[in-house]
Design a protein around this motif. Structure first.
Motif, PDB file in Angstrom:
ATOM      1  N   ALA A  22       0.820  -1.212   0.000  1.00 36.44           N
ATOM      2  CA  ALA A  22       0.000   0.000   0.000  1.00 36.44           C
ATOM      3  C   ALA A  22       0.854   1.262   0.000  1.00 36.44           C
ATOM      4  O   ALA A  22       0.544   2.241  -0.709  1.00 36.44           O
ATOM      5  N   LEU A  23       1.933   1.268   0.780  1.00 38.01           N
ATOM      6  CA  LEU A  23       2.817   2.434   0.806  1.00 38.01           C
ATOM      7  C   LEU A  23       3.473   2.661  -0.549  1.00 38.01           C
ATOM      8  O   LEU A  23       3.564   3.808  -1.025  1.00 38.01           O
ATOM      9  N   LEU A  24       3.942   1.581  -1.168  1.00 38.93           N
ATOM     10  CA  LEU A  24       4.579   1.717  -2.474  1.00 38.93           C
ATOM     11  C   LEU A  24       3.598   2.222  -3.518  1.00 38.93           C
ATOM     12  O   LEU A  24       3.919   3.102  -4.325  1.00 38.93           O
ATOM     13  N   ALA A  25       2.386   1.650  -3.518  1.00 38.54           N
ATOM     14  CA  ALA A  25       1.375   2.068  -4.495  1.00 38.54           C
ATOM     15  C   ALA A  25       1.010   3.534  -4.298  1.00 38.54           C
ATOM     16  O   ALA A  25       0.858   4.293  -5.276  1.00 38.54           O
ATOM     17  N   ALA A  26       0.871   3.954  -3.053  1.00 39.31           N
ATOM     18  CA  ALA A  26       0.506   5.348  -2.769  1.00 39.31           C
ATOM     19  C   ALA A  26       1.587   6.308  -3.242  1.00 39.31           C
ATOM     20  O   ALA A  26       1.296   7.462  -3.603  1.00 39.31           O
ATOM     21  N   ALA A  27       2.836   5.841  -3.262  1.00 42.28           N
ATOM     22  CA  ALA A  27       3.951   6.675  -3.724  1.00 42.28           C
ATOM     23  C   ALA A  27       4.163   6.582  -5.230  1.00 42.28           C
ATOM     24  O   ALA A  27       5.092   7.200  -5.765  1.00 42.28           O
ATOM     25  N   GLY A  28       3.321   5.806  -5.919  1.00 39.68           N
ATOM     26  CA  GLY A  28       3.385   5.738  -7.373  1.00 39.68           C
ATOM     27  C   GLY A  28       4.287   4.671  -7.946  1.00 39.68           C
ATOM     28  O   GLY A  28       4.564   4.675  -9.146  1.00 39.68           O
ATOM     29  N   HIS A  29       4.735   3.739  -7.126  1.00 40.71           N
ATOM     30  CA  HIS A  29       5.607   2.666  -7.617  1.00 40.71           C
ATOM     31  C   HIS A  29       4.767   1.503  -8.131  1.00 40.71           C
ATOM     32  O   HIS A  29       3.782   1.119  -7.488  1.00 40.71           O
ATOM     33  N   PRO A  30       5.132   0.904  -9.260  1.00 42.60           N
ATOM     34  CA  PRO A  30       4.411  -0.282  -9.729  1.00 42.60           C
ATOM     35  C   PRO A  30       4.666  -1.461  -8.788  1.00 42.60           C
ATOM     36  O   PRO A  30       5.807  -1.747  -8.431  1.00 42.60           O
ATOM     37  N   VAL A  31       3.592  -2.117  -8.379  1.00 39.91           N
ATOM     38  CA  VAL A  31       3.674  -3.152  -7.351  1.00 39.91           C
ATOM     39  C   VAL A  31       2.967  -4.415  -7.830  1.00 39.91           C
ATOM     40  O   VAL A  31       1.923  -4.345  -8.488  1.00 39.91           O
ATOM     41  N   ARG A  32       3.538  -5.554  -7.487  1.00 35.77           N
ATOM     42  CA  ARG A  32       2.847  -6.840  -7.662  1.00 35.77           C
ATOM     43  C   ARG A  32       2.821  -7.515  -6.289  1.00 35.77           C
ATOM     44  O   ARG A  32       3.857  -7.955  -5.790  1.00 35.77           O
ATOM     45  N   ALA A  33       1.650  -7.553  -5.664  1.00 36.01           N
ATOM     46  CA  ALA A  33       1.488  -8.158  -4.344  1.00 36.01           C
ATOM     47  C   ALA A  33       0.951  -9.573  -4.519  1.00 36.01           C
ATOM     48  O   ALA A  33      -0.125  -9.762  -5.100  1.00 36.01           O
ATOM     49  N   VAL A  34       1.699 -10.559  -4.015  1.00 34.79           N
ATOM     50  CA  VAL A  34       1.337 -11.950  -4.272  1.00 34.79           C
ATOM     51  C   VAL A  34       1.218 -12.723  -2.959  1.00 34.79           C
ATOM     52  O   VAL A  34       1.872 -12.409  -1.963  1.00 34.79           O
ATOM     53  N   SER A  35       0.368 -13.743  -2.990  1.00 39.67           N
ATOM     54  CA  SER A  35       0.152 -14.578  -1.814  1.00 39.67           C
ATOM     55  C   SER A  35      -0.579 -15.833  -2.256  1.00 39.67           C
ATOM     56  O   SER A  35      -0.990 -15.961  -3.414  1.00 39.67           O
ATOM     57  N   ARG A  36      -0.778 -16.753  -1.336  1.00 36.43           N
ATOM     58  CA  ARG A  36      -1.497 -17.991  -1.669  1.00 36.43           C
ATOM     59  C   ARG A  36      -2.952 -17.704  -2.020  1.00 36.43           C
ATOM     60  O   ARG A  36      -3.537 -18.363  -2.867  1.00 36.43           O
ATOM     61  N   ARG A  37      -3.526 -16.717  -1.348  1.00 39.89           N
ATOM     62  CA  ARG A  37      -4.918 -16.333  -1.616  1.00 39.89           C
ATOM     63  C   ARG A  37      -4.950 -14.828  -1.871  1.00 39.89           C
ATOM     64  O   ARG A  37      -5.285 -14.052  -0.981  1.00 39.89           O
ATOM     65  N   PRO A  38      -4.585 -14.420  -3.085  1.00 38.87           N
ATOM     66  CA  PRO A  38      -4.472 -12.982  -3.362  1.00 38.87           C
ATOM     67  C   PRO A  38      -5.807 -12.269  -3.251  1.00 38.87           C
ATOM     68  O   PRO A  38      -6.865 -12.836  -3.544  1.00 38.87           O
ATOM     69  N   GLU A  39      -5.729 -11.033  -2.803  1.00 45.96           N
ATOM     70  CA  GLU A  39      -6.902 -10.169  -2.701  1.00 45.96           C
ATOM     71  C   GLU A  39      -6.747  -9.026  -3.687  1.00 45.96           C
ATOM     72  O   GLU A  39      -5.672  -8.759  -4.201  1.00 45.96           O
TER      73      GLU A  39
END
Length: 288
Positions: A22-39
């Motif tokens: 969330a912090l990275l996205a708010a600062a404008g950085h492209p983010v890929r957040a991954v997990s076993r059960r992605p939201e």
């Protein structure tokens, strides 16, 4: 940061991963957040992706690394040998073009320790840009579905094998901000950050703070390490991991975590959150 510098956040729905993303996205950085059960990611935020990632399913590893330049690495929970998962993934990440790695570790694990400790050196050997986060125990351990929170709500008690040992509990928000800075600052940190709250507290001290906020007496019940191990294992936790956690409690009792660090203020420019402030903001966590 360009598209080729996308930040991969593993553990993207966890305590620190979702905050870092969330912090990275708010600062404008492209983010890929991954997990076993992605939201789903934050609505309307350009450059934010989610994806499935499972440490035990290596078919999910290569796809999430495509186009990634920086990596926030959260170890698999309760893995008997985290290095067996992490080191091959680090090799894959280097081959995929990742340049900077920030590892979420623990203040209780030294580089000389086996398991996760082995990964510290592996990161330095493979990447010129890196940081290791070594946070103390999370304030969030007293909220949500954590056993400590359940113990307060159901029985007005916190059960540990930590005795009178003290811990400088730290807010996951503070950990995440240090992590986000380590990922995106112009100059790599290339260090291990011991991350703590501003004051070391015993579990009895914590119980006293929660008592004031909850409006009823809450106590700390100290048990032996063996009792704590059996208590954790009875919840379905792997016995080896239960032994590890009970051993950490015994180390706390011996003074291993009785320390504070200036890392949060040094990296972010502000003081870390106190447990009193955290408790006041989370009073609902202890309502029956």
């Amino acid at each position: 940061m360009s598209e080729s510098g996308r930040v991969l956040v593993t553990g993207g729905t966890g305590n620190t991963g979702r905050r870092v993303a969330a912090l990275l996205a708010a600062a404008g950085h492209p983010v890929r957040a991954v997990s076993r059960r992605p939201e789903g990611g934050p609505a309307g935020v350009a450059g934010f992706e989610t994806g499935r990632f499972d440490w035990d399913d290596t078919a999910t590893h290569a796809p999430v690394l495509e186009g990634v330049g920086r990596l926030y690495l959260v170890p698999p929970t309760a893995a008997p040998d985290p290095a067996a998962h992490l080191i091959p993934f680090l090799d894959r990440a280097r081959r995929a073009g990742v340049e900077r790695v920030v590892l979420l570790a623990s203040s209780a694990i030294a580089e000389t320790d086996g398991g996760l400790g082995e990964v510290y050196g592996a990161i330095r050997e493979r990447f010129a840009q890196w940081a290791v986060l070594q946070p103390s125990w999370f304030m969030q351990n007293f909220t949500g579905d954590h056993p400590h929170a359940h113990g307060v709500r159901a029985y007005d008690e916190i059960v540990t094998a930590a005795g009178d040992g003290r811990i400088a509990f730290v807010d996951a928000d503070d950990i995440a901000e240090v992590g986000a800075r380590a990922l995106t600052d112009e100059h790599p940190h290339n260090t291990a950050h011991l991350i703590t709250g501003p004051r070391a507290l015993s579990y009895a001290d914590v119980a006293e703070v929660i008592s004031r906020v909850a409006g009823r007496p809450v106590r700390h019940r100290a048990v032996s390490g063996a009792t704590m191990r059996d208590r954790l294992a009875s919840t379905g936790m792997p016995v080896r991991f239960a032994e590890l956690l009970a051993g950490m409690d015994e180390a706390i009792a011996a003074g291993a975590e009785d320390r504070t660090s200036p890392a949060v203020e040094r990296v972010t420019g502000r003081a870390p959150r106190s447990f009193a402030d955290f408790a006041a903001a989370h009073a609902d966590a202890w309502r029956r």
